[in-house]
Design a protein around this motif. Structure first.
Motif, PDB file in Angstrom:
ATOM      1  N   ASP A 104       0.589  -1.116  -0.016  1.00  0.00           N
ATOM      2  CA  ASP A 104       0.015   0.037  -0.056  1.00  0.00           C
ATOM      3  C   ASP A 104       0.789   1.141  -0.087  1.00  0.00           C
ATOM      4  O   ASP A 104       0.215   2.497  -0.070  1.00  0.00           O
ATOM      5  CB  ASP A 104      -0.875   0.119   1.112  1.00  0.00           C
ATOM      6  N   ALA A 105       2.213   1.306  -0.002  1.00  0.00           N
ATOM      7  CA  ALA A 105       3.111   2.402   0.283  1.00  0.00           C
ATOM      8  C   ALA A 105       3.102   3.011  -1.260  1.00  0.00           C
ATOM      9  O   ALA A 105       2.935   2.541  -2.188  1.00  0.00           O
ATOM     10  CB  ALA A 105       4.516   1.910   0.638  1.00  0.00           C
ATOM     11  N   SER A 106       3.350   4.481  -0.915  1.00  0.00           N
ATOM     12  CA  SER A 106       3.499   5.222  -2.188  1.00  0.00           C
ATOM     13  C   SER A 106       5.002   5.519  -2.258  1.00  0.00           C
ATOM     14  O   SER A 106       5.324   5.810  -3.435  1.00  0.00           O
ATOM     15  CB  SER A 106       2.756   6.543  -2.000  1.00  0.00           C
ATOM     16  N   TYR A 107       5.813   5.292  -1.330  1.00  0.00           N
ATOM     17  CA  TYR A 107       7.253   5.537  -1.540  1.00  0.00           C
ATOM     18  C   TYR A 107       7.838   4.690  -0.349  1.00  0.00           C
ATOM     19  O   TYR A 107       7.567   4.518   0.751  1.00  0.00           O
ATOM     20  CB  TYR A 107       7.567   7.147  -0.979  1.00  0.00           C
ATOM     21  N   VAL A 108       8.879   3.893  -0.830  1.00  0.00           N
ATOM     22  CA  VAL A 108       9.662   3.037  -0.281  1.00  0.00           C
ATOM     23  C   VAL A 108      11.095   3.387  -0.032  1.00  0.00           C
ATOM     24  O   VAL A 108      11.631   3.501  -1.078  1.00  0.00           O
ATOM     25  CB  VAL A 108       9.656   1.532  -0.573  1.00  0.00           C
ATOM     26  N   LYS A 109      11.581   3.632   1.069  1.00  0.00           N
ATOM     27  CA  LYS A 109      12.958   4.276   1.211  1.00  0.00           C
ATOM     28  C   LYS A 109      13.533   2.980   2.139  1.00  0.00           C
ATOM     29  O   LYS A 109      13.387   2.736   2.924  1.00  0.00           O
ATOM     30  CB  LYS A 109      13.288   5.396   1.889  1.00  0.00           C
ATOM     31  N   ALA A 110      14.853   2.409   1.458  1.00  0.00           N
ATOM     32  CA  ALA A 110      15.580   1.519   2.141  1.00  0.00           C
ATOM     33  C   ALA A 110      16.850   1.723   2.366  1.00  0.00           C
ATOM     34  O   ALA A 110      17.609   2.091   1.326  1.00  0.00           O
ATOM     35  CB  ALA A 110      15.143   0.048   1.652  1.00  0.00           C
ATOM     36  N   GLU A 148       7.589 -13.464  -5.308  1.00  0.00           N
ATOM     37  CA  GLU A 148       6.211 -12.820  -5.372  1.00  0.00           C
ATOM     38  C   GLU A 148       6.096 -11.366  -4.982  1.00  0.00           C
ATOM     39  O   GLU A 148       5.424 -10.555  -5.632  1.00  0.00           O
ATOM     40  CB  GLU A 148       5.062 -13.616  -4.504  1.00  0.00           C
ATOM     41  N   ARG A 149       7.000 -11.065  -3.938  1.00  0.00           N
ATOM     42  CA  ARG A 149       7.040  -9.584  -3.345  1.00  0.00           C
ATOM     43  C   ARG A 149       7.555  -8.769  -4.380  1.00  0.00           C
ATOM     44  O   ARG A 149       7.103  -7.546  -4.535  1.00  0.00           O
ATOM     45  CB  ARG A 149       7.609  -9.544  -2.003  1.00  0.00           C
ATOM     46  N   GLN A 150       8.322  -9.381  -5.126  1.00  0.00           N
ATOM     47  CA  GLN A 150       9.069  -8.316  -5.942  1.00  0.00           C
ATOM     48  C   GLN A 150       8.062  -7.885  -7.090  1.00  0.00           C
ATOM     49  O   GLN A 150       8.505  -7.240  -7.788  1.00  0.00           O
ATOM     50  CB  GLN A 150      10.258  -9.183  -6.651  1.00  0.00           C
ATOM     51  N   LEU A 153       7.541  -4.360  -7.728  1.00  0.00           N
ATOM     52  CA  LEU A 153       8.415  -3.289  -8.617  1.00  0.00           C
ATOM     53  C   LEU A 153       7.610  -3.097 -10.053  1.00  0.00           C
ATOM     54  O   LEU A 153       8.122  -2.200 -10.584  1.00  0.00           O
ATOM     55  CB  LEU A 153       9.711  -3.903  -8.802  1.00  0.00           C
ATOM     56  N   ALA A 154       6.962  -3.935 -10.444  1.00  0.00           N
ATOM     57  CA  ALA A 154       6.241  -3.890 -11.694  1.00  0.00           C
ATOM     58  C   ALA A 154       5.027  -3.639 -11.768  1.00  0.00           C
ATOM     59  O   ALA A 154       4.575  -3.468 -13.111  1.00  0.00           O
ATOM     60  CB  ALA A 154       6.747  -5.252 -12.501  1.00  0.00           C
ATOM     61  N   LYS A 155       4.349  -3.492 -10.852  1.00  0.00           N
ATOM     62  CA  LYS A 155       3.120  -2.995 -11.139  1.00  0.00           C
ATOM     63  C   LYS A 155       2.763  -1.857 -11.507  1.00  0.00           C
ATOM     64  O   LYS A 155       3.654  -0.802 -11.510  1.00  0.00           O
ATOM     65  CB  LYS A 155       2.427  -2.801  -9.350  1.00  0.00           C
ATOM     66  N   PRO A 194      12.533   4.194 -14.059  1.00  0.00           N
ATOM     67  CA  PRO A 194      12.332   5.583 -13.811  1.00  0.00           C
ATOM     68  C   PRO A 194      11.849   5.776 -12.175  1.00  0.00           C
ATOM     69  O   PRO A 194      12.131   6.652 -11.657  1.00  0.00           O
ATOM     70  CB  PRO A 194      11.532   6.310 -14.805  1.00  0.00           C
ATOM     71  N   HIS A 195      11.128   4.775 -11.637  1.00  0.00           N
ATOM     72  CA  HIS A 195      10.664   4.659 -10.582  1.00  0.00           C
ATOM     73  C   HIS A 195      11.595   4.239  -9.431  1.00  0.00           C
ATOM     74  O   HIS A 195      11.169   4.059  -8.248  1.00  0.00           O
ATOM     75  CB  HIS A 195       9.218   4.157 -10.274  1.00  0.00           C
ATOM     76  N   ILE A 196      12.665   3.807  -9.853  1.00  0.00           N
ATOM     77  CA  ILE A 196      13.537   3.075  -8.897  1.00  0.00           C
ATOM     78  C   ILE A 196      14.821   3.807  -8.896  1.00  0.00           C
ATOM     79  O   ILE A 196      15.532   3.915  -9.834  1.00  0.00           O
ATOM     80  CB  ILE A 196      13.738   1.674  -9.305  1.00  0.00           C
ATOM     81  N   THR A 197      15.352   4.378  -7.843  1.00  0.00           N
ATOM     82  CA  THR A 197      16.772   4.983  -7.636  1.00  0.00           C
ATOM     83  C   THR A 197      17.591   4.194  -6.616  1.00  0.00           C
ATOM     84  O   THR A 197      17.216   3.666  -5.687  1.00  0.00           O
ATOM     85  CB  THR A 197      16.349   6.372  -6.994  1.00  0.00           C
TER      86      THR A 197
END
Length: 274
Positions: A104-110, A148-150, A153-155, A194-197
């Motif tokens: 449900d997150a809009s931004y994931v920072k790890a 499956e969690r991955q 990344l492609a949704k 583009p959505h992955i830094t």
């Protein structure tokens, strides 16, 4: 005080809930189990097992129930709920609340100083990591859940991702040279989206945050932070003050990291030097 006995008529799991609903729809239609069996093409014994909650339904059976009773996907949605719960039960208890919220997150920072994060791992890398301290029969289940969690990344409506990795995580030859080369190549491929830094913190950078953590930001709820204590048993922080402290720590770590372009070139150089 003695424990209050559970009401036998109240389902305590999605599987029991499916069975309770199936029995209610069957009886409301005035059908016996053999009669429903003739219409659905499943044995009366199987229907009885599902109604009692002793057997989980198959997807085919759920879809057949929806078609016959005209329930507009209700039974299939319960079936998906059963699958999701089964997937989460494979995970360590401390990690389950995070896994539920992650989608449900809009931004994931790890920040990952020691290992490549699970969302970015190749199957070979992930299997090597999961093999440590796990029963052989559970490894494949955990691996399937990680892969499956991955899909996140492609949704189509995937969150924005910012991964800050420690240099050690890139140079550590998890699984040997071939596995690590494949992992580093995957990091480069993902960083081109583009959505992955992806950013890298060099070993000599002034960063003294020893443990990894993940910040989840949402559009309509408060942020939370999962602390990586190893093995999926870390705490999930939801207190705003605690989460804000981790957010400040993340900004400090990121400020010492290489820029995104330099980070990708650094990953490539590490791979070429293996």
């Amino acid at each position: 005080m003695p424990r209050r006995p559970r009401d036998p008529g109240v389902p305590c799991s999605p599987t029991e809930y499916f069975g309770t609903e199936l029995r209610a729809y069957r009886e409301a239609s005035g059908l016996s189990r053999p009669q429903l069996s003739e219409r659905l093409g499943f044995t009366p014994q199987w229907i009885g097992q599902v109604e009692s909650g002793n057997s989980a339904p198959s997807e085919e059976f759920a879809e057949a129930c929806d078609t016959f009773f005209g329930t507009n996907g209700v039974f299939h949605r319960i079936w998906k709920w059963i699958q999701e719960l089964g997937r989460l039960q494979v995970l360590p208890p401390g990690f389950r609340p995070y896994a539920e919220a992650e989608g449900d997150a809009s931004y994931v920072k790890a920040f990952a100083p020691l290992l490549v994060p699970g969302l970015l791992q190749t199957p070979d890398y992930a299997r090597t990591v999961l093999e440590v301290g796990q029963r052989p029969g559970k490894i494949e289940e955990l691996l399937a859940v990680r892969m499956e969690r991955q899909e996140l990344l492609a949704k189509e409506d995937s969150p924005w991702f910012l991964f800050v990795l420690g240099e050690y995580a890139l140079r550590r030859k998890v699984g040997g040279r071939e596995v690590m080369c494949g992992q580093l190549e995957r990091l480069q491929d993902l960083a081109s989206q583009p959505h992955i830094t992806l950013q890298v913190v060099r070993d000599d950078a002034p960063v003294y945050q020893a443990s990894g953590f993940v910040l989840l930001e949402f559009k309509e709820r408060a942020s939370m932070c999962y602390m990586d204590s190893g093995g999926g048993y870390g705490p999930l922080l939801e207190n705003p003050r605690d989460v804000d402290e981790r957010a400040v720590a993340f900004d400090q770590v990121r400020s010492a990291a290489l820029p995104a372009g330099d980070s990708v070139r650094f990953v490539r150089a590490v791979m070429e030097g293996l």
